[in-house]
Enzyme design. Structure first.
Site, PDB file in Angstrom:
ATOM      1  N   ASP A   4      -7.193  -2.854  -7.223  1.00 55.93           N
ATOM      2  CA  ASP A   4      -8.099  -3.113  -5.901  1.00 55.93           C
ATOM      3  C   ASP A   4      -8.455  -4.766  -6.276  1.00 55.93           C
ATOM      4  O   ASP A   4      -8.545  -5.105  -7.463  1.00 55.93           O
ATOM      5  CB  ASP A   4      -9.433  -2.473  -5.785  1.00 55.93           C
ATOM      6  CG  ASP A   4     -10.016  -2.826  -4.414  1.00 55.93           C
ATOM      7  OD1 ASP A   4     -10.586  -3.800  -4.429  1.00 55.93           O
ATOM      8  OD2 ASP A   4      -9.862  -2.182  -3.430  1.00 55.93           O
ATOM      9  N   ARG A  18       0.739  -1.198   0.069  1.00 54.20           N
ATOM     10  CA  ARG A  18      -0.100  -0.204  -0.166  1.00 54.20           C
ATOM     11  C   ARG A  18       0.753   1.223   0.155  1.00 54.20           C
ATOM     12  O   ARG A  18       0.684   2.137   0.449  1.00 54.20           O
ATOM     13  CB  ARG A  18      -0.981   0.002   1.271  1.00 54.20           C
ATOM     14  CG  ARG A  18      -2.513   0.467   0.943  1.00 54.20           C
ATOM     15  CD  ARG A  18      -3.168   0.497   1.959  1.00 54.20           C
ATOM     16  NE  ARG A  18      -3.632  -0.705   2.224  1.00 54.20           N
ATOM     17  CZ  ARG A  18      -4.038  -1.468   3.639  1.00 54.20           C
ATOM     18  NH1 ARG A  18      -3.973  -0.580   4.486  1.00 54.20           N
ATOM     19  NH2 ARG A  18      -4.508  -2.511   3.665  1.00 54.20           N
ATOM     20  N   TYR A  56     -15.511 -11.786   0.187  1.00 62.89           N
ATOM     21  CA  TYR A  56     -16.379 -10.450  -0.016  1.00 62.89           C
ATOM     22  C   TYR A  56     -17.686 -10.818  -1.175  1.00 62.89           C
ATOM     23  O   TYR A  56     -18.567 -10.235  -0.979  1.00 62.89           O
ATOM     24  CB  TYR A  56     -15.350  -9.532  -0.945  1.00 62.89           C
ATOM     25  CG  TYR A  56     -14.315  -8.889  -0.240  1.00 62.89           C
ATOM     26  CD1 TYR A  56     -14.514  -7.825   0.881  1.00 62.89           C
ATOM     27  CD2 TYR A  56     -12.900  -9.414  -0.116  1.00 62.89           C
ATOM     28  CE1 TYR A  56     -13.507  -7.139   1.548  1.00 62.89           C
ATOM     29  CE2 TYR A  56     -12.084  -8.817   0.735  1.00 62.89           C
ATOM     30  CZ  TYR A  56     -12.289  -7.794   1.467  1.00 62.89           C
ATOM     31  OH  TYR A  56     -11.487  -7.056   2.358  1.00 62.89           O
ATOM     32  N   ARG A  85      -3.708   6.510   0.846  1.00 57.29           N
ATOM     33  CA  ARG A  85      -4.428   7.961   1.217  1.00 57.29           C
ATOM     34  C   ARG A  85      -3.313   8.764   2.238  1.00 57.29           C
ATOM     35  O   ARG A  85      -3.820  10.013   2.692  1.00 57.29           O
ATOM     36  CB  ARG A  85      -5.567   7.452   2.324  1.00 57.29           C
ATOM     37  CG  ARG A  85      -6.613   7.176   1.429  1.00 57.29           C
ATOM     38  CD  ARG A  85      -7.825   6.424   2.410  1.00 57.29           C
ATOM     39  NE  ARG A  85      -7.539   5.431   2.922  1.00 57.29           N
ATOM     40  CZ  ARG A  85      -8.537   4.930   3.733  1.00 57.29           C
ATOM     41  NH1 ARG A  85      -9.483   5.495   4.246  1.00 57.29           N
ATOM     42  NH2 ARG A  85      -8.079   3.606   4.266  1.00 57.29           N
ATOM     43  N   ARG A 101      -7.119  11.603  -5.806  1.00 62.78           N
ATOM     44  CA  ARG A 101      -8.335  10.866  -5.683  1.00 62.78           C
ATOM     45  C   ARG A 101      -9.608  11.753  -5.719  1.00 62.78           C
ATOM     46  O   ARG A 101     -10.595  11.372  -6.381  1.00 62.78           O
ATOM     47  CB  ARG A 101      -8.246  10.191  -4.442  1.00 62.78           C
ATOM     48  CG  ARG A 101      -9.726   9.731  -3.744  1.00 62.78           C
ATOM     49  CD  ARG A 101     -10.349   8.597  -4.142  1.00 62.78           C
ATOM     50  NE  ARG A 101     -11.494   8.403  -3.638  1.00 62.78           N
ATOM     51  CZ  ARG A 101     -12.607   8.848  -3.525  1.00 62.78           C
ATOM     52  NH1 ARG A 101     -12.660   9.853  -4.077  1.00 62.78           N
ATOM     53  NH2 ARG A 101     -13.735   8.564  -2.862  1.00 62.78           N
TER      54      ARG A 101
END
Length: 359
Positions: free
Chosen positions: A78, A28, A155, A32, A41
């Site tokens: 992703d 990662r 998921y 963010r 973003r």
């Protein structure tokens, strides 16, 4: 003709070949915690648009390389691109994470699934790989990735993130054949997806088994490990006259390192719950190891970061087959300057552990 690699430390380390210092990249590493990521973003308007716009995905992939002396880029994407391409209707909400509008809960739901064509339904990912390789111009290798079949299934069945995984575990224990049917189609999709990333220009591959660690040992081997082994067996391992290294990472999977090493992969990701020296003793010369600093170390000051970084190298010891990384992804609260301290400390601390450094 693609540009020759100027820095291939990562690829050599993953294949347990000599290097002058331990290569470093961070799970990662584009995300963010970086203000430039947040600006991109915002410009994209949504996380999905960011992932599905090759130019923006490439921009974000390259951002950490402009800040830090990293030895690899990892494609910004992703793990849920595959189930989204299967028609499950992926969306992301702030503070809630991913959601599927059409989760799979029945035999009819699963029977409708098919592996998407990576150059059609997932063309935006392949275009991002191609564009990023071009923009990297041989600076460092590009890592492609996918989620493991088990992790994707959690998921797909739960309909999003979960704390207890009751629906998917209920399926596992009540209708194991049905879960195997889901995992089989998902494994075919992941294999095709990773091979397409290699064809597009990815130079190493990683499978993220984020939720394998929630399984009991027998269930892990049957419903997670076996499908990752199938994927490894189905991957094209040569491209551009080089081997394509494959990394498997089960978060919380320290109990199964030997089993993971036996899949035929080239390297294992190790989280911070496993002592790196012990992991090395257990897997021997079969695979390289990647990891395993606790991401929370980045909350410490520079001295704490440097001392914990040095400890990782002391734990692994001299020799090849180590890639410095965190035991999981960088957290959004992380100060980018702390990441700089970490990466620079890793570059310096690793040199004495390599015989090539004196050459």
């Amino acid at each position: 003709m693609k540009e020759p690699l100027q820095n291939d430390r990562l690829l050599r380390a993953l294949l347990r070949q000599p290097v002058d210092r331990t290569p470093a990249w961070l799970m990662r590493q584009a995300g963010r915690y970086l203000p430039e990521y947040r600006a991109t973003r915002t410009r994209a308007g949504s996380f999905l648009t960011l992932c599905q716009t090759p130019e923006l995905a490439c921009e974000v992939t390259l951002q950490p390389l402009e800040r830090f002396p990293l030895d690899a880029a990892i494609l910004f994407s992703d793990i849920l691109t595959i189930p989204d391409a299967m028609g499950l209707g992926l969306s992301f909400s702030e503070g809630e994470g991913p959601r599927f509008a059409r989760p799979v809960r029945s035999s009819a739901d699963i029977a409708r699934l098919d592996a998407p064509d990576p150059e059609k339904e997932l063309r935006y990912v392949m275009d991002a790989v191609r564009l990023t390789r071009r923009e990297l111009a041989g600076r460092v290798p590009l890592i492609g990735f996918a989620g493991s079949p088990w992790t994707l299934a959690t998921y797909m069945v739960e309909g999003g993130s979960s704390k207890d995984f009751i629906r998917v575990k209920g399926l596992l224990y009540d209708q194991p054949k049905l879960l195997h049917q889901l995992l089989e189609v998902t494994a075919r999709a992941v294999t095709a997806y990773l091979n397409a990333q290699t064809a597009a220009g990815a130079q190493a591959l990683m499978v993220f088994d984020t939720w394998g660690g929630i399984l009991a040992p027998r269930a892990y081997r049957e419903f997670s490990l076996d499908y990752m082994a199938r994927i490894v067996a189905g991957l094209k391992r040569e491209a551009e006259q080089r081997r394509i290294p494959v990394i498997l990472f089960t978060k919380g999977g320290g109990a199964w390192l030997e089993d993971l090493a036996a899949t035929g992969c080239d390297a294992l990701g190790v989280d911070w719950t496993v002592d790196l020296g012990e992991a090395r003793r257990r897997v021997g010369a079969r695979v390289a190891l990647q990891g395993n600093l606790d991401p929370a170390v980045l909350a410490a000051g520079p001295d704490g970061i440097r001392s914990q970084t040095a400890r990782v190298f002391a734990d692994f010891g001299p020799g090849d087959g180590h890639v410095f990384n965190l035991g999981h992804g960088i957290q959004p609260w992380t100060d980018p300057e702390h990441v700089r301290v970490l990466v620079e400390a890793a570059r310096e601390a690793s040199v004495p552990y390599h015989s090539l450094a004196a050459v």
